[in-house]
Design an enzyme around this catalytic site. Sequence first.
Site, PDB file in Angstrom:
ATOM      1  N   HIS A  20       1.028  -1.405  -0.089  1.00 58.39           N
ATOM      2  CA  HIS A  20       0.025   0.291   0.218  1.00 58.39           C
ATOM      3  C   HIS A  20       0.845   1.449   0.150  1.00 58.39           C
ATOM      4  CE1 HIS A  20      -2.873  -2.385   2.720  1.00 58.39           C
ATOM      5  NE2 HIS A  20      -4.095  -2.756   1.046  1.00 58.39           N
ATOM      6  N   LYS A  44     -15.618  -7.922   5.669  1.00 59.96           N
ATOM      7  CA  LYS A  44     -13.826  -8.741   5.950  1.00 59.96           C
ATOM      8  C   LYS A  44     -13.287  -9.138   7.088  1.00 59.96           C
ATOM      9  CE  LYS A  44     -10.923  -7.118   1.877  1.00 59.96           C
ATOM     10  NZ  LYS A  44     -10.445  -6.875   1.027  1.00 59.96           N
ATOM     11  N   ARG A  98      -2.302  -6.502  -8.312  1.00 59.32           N
ATOM     12  CA  ARG A  98      -1.018  -7.211  -8.148  1.00 59.32           C
ATOM     13  C   ARG A  98      -1.581  -8.480  -9.123  1.00 59.32           C
ATOM     14  NH1 ARG A  98      -2.617  -7.841  -2.364  1.00 59.32           N
ATOM     15  NH2 ARG A  98      -4.776  -6.981  -3.304  1.00 59.32           N
ATOM     16  N   SER A 136      -1.942  -8.142   3.345  1.00 56.76           N
ATOM     17  CA  SER A 136      -2.872  -7.090   4.221  1.00 56.76           C
ATOM     18  C   SER A 136      -3.428  -8.875   4.711  1.00 56.76           C
ATOM     19  CB  SER A 136      -3.792  -7.199   5.109  1.00 56.76           C
ATOM     20  OG  SER A 136      -3.725  -5.948   4.171  1.00 56.76           O
TER      21      SER A 136
HETATM   22  P1  ADP Z   1      -9.891  -3.317  -0.401  1.00 55.03           P
HETATM   23  O1  ADP Z   1     -10.339  -4.375   0.570  1.00 55.03           O
HETATM   24  O2  ADP Z   1     -10.414  -2.697  -1.679  1.00 55.03           O
HETATM   25  O3  ADP Z   1      -8.922  -4.306  -1.444  1.00 55.03           O
HETATM   26  P2  ADP Z   1      -7.081  -3.067   0.343  1.00 55.03           P
HETATM   27  O4  ADP Z   1      -6.654  -2.779   1.708  1.00 55.03           O
HETATM   28  O5  ADP Z   1      -7.019  -5.101   0.821  1.00 55.03           O
HETATM   29  O6  ADP Z   1      -8.572  -3.025  -0.075  1.00 55.03           O
HETATM   30  O7  ADP Z   1      -6.476  -2.553  -0.883  1.00 55.03           O
HETATM   31  C1  ADP Z   1      -6.697  -1.923  -1.299  1.00 55.03           C
HETATM   32  C2  ADP Z   1      -6.030  -1.529  -2.645  1.00 55.03           C
HETATM   33  O8  ADP Z   1      -4.565  -1.379  -3.008  1.00 55.03           O
HETATM   34  C3  ADP Z   1      -6.346  -1.758  -3.813  1.00 55.03           C
HETATM   35  O9  ADP Z   1      -6.552  -1.521  -5.098  1.00 55.03           O
HETATM   36  C4  ADP Z   1      -5.536  -3.429  -3.615  1.00 55.03           C
HETATM   37  O10 ADP Z   1      -5.238  -4.188  -5.005  1.00 55.03           O
HETATM   38  C5  ADP Z   1      -4.126  -2.553  -3.508  1.00 55.03           C
HETATM   39  N1  ADP Z   1      -3.199  -3.384  -3.154  1.00 55.03           N
HETATM   40  C6  ADP Z   1      -3.024  -3.951  -2.383  1.00 55.03           C
HETATM   41  N2  ADP Z   1      -1.833  -4.649  -1.632  1.00 55.03           N
HETATM   42  C7  ADP Z   1      -0.919  -3.840  -2.710  1.00 55.03           C
HETATM   43  C8  ADP Z   1       0.559  -5.016  -3.826  1.00 55.03           C
HETATM   44  N3  ADP Z   1       1.031  -5.526  -2.353  1.00 55.03           N
HETATM   45  N4  ADP Z   1       0.711  -4.505  -4.526  1.00 55.03           N
HETATM   46  C9  ADP Z   1       0.053  -3.568  -5.205  1.00 55.03           C
HETATM   47  N5  ADP Z   1      -1.676  -3.383  -4.938  1.00 55.03           N
HETATM   48  C10 ADP Z   1      -2.139  -3.408  -3.633  1.00 55.03           C
END
Ligand code: ADP
Length: 174
Positions: A20, A44, A98, A136
Amino acid sequence: MSTKRVGLYPGTFDPITNGHIDIIKRGLRLVDRLVIGVATNPSKNPLFTLEERVAMVEEATRPMAEAAGVEFEVVQFDELLMHFAERVGATIIIRGLRAVADFEYEFQMTGMNYQINPSIETVFLMADPKYQTIASRLVKEVARYGGKISAFVPGDVAKAVVARVAELPSPSES
Ligand code: ADP
């Protein structure tokens, strides 16, 4: 019409990871103002409360935003993403992508969001390859089984995750 570019990066951030943070660093280069939207997302079943997630995002990213000279705000939200985006005056929504795992979901969501409000563009950014595999969900799983997570999240976040999973019943009991 204002030419100010306002980005909204929404997510659950349970917890914020180095993936992030890398996306936020890249996003800061694209906008004049960046809003990080921390979603309640009860479906979630987050490990951290909304307030805890907002505080962790703040702590991990505010110095970066200040160094970049970009207006910055971390805000919690519990409404339709596009309504929230309109409310904060976003001109673009930033999402991280990703490998192939995120594509199907992001593709559908972007398509639907575009129909709700075609004036807000969604842009996808890729993290540095060394952060691309971080999720995460996996950080929490590794910590739950006693694995080391310091390569995936900032130090303070790692401590908070370790402390929180220690309060949960052990994986073999749950
Ligand atoms: P959500 O519940 O909206 O998916 P997340 O916190 O899991 O929330 O992710 C928020 C955003 O960050 C999403 O667009 C996700 O694809 C992106 N993201 C999470 N981890 C990574 C990573 N390691 N590399 C690139 N993008 C990421």
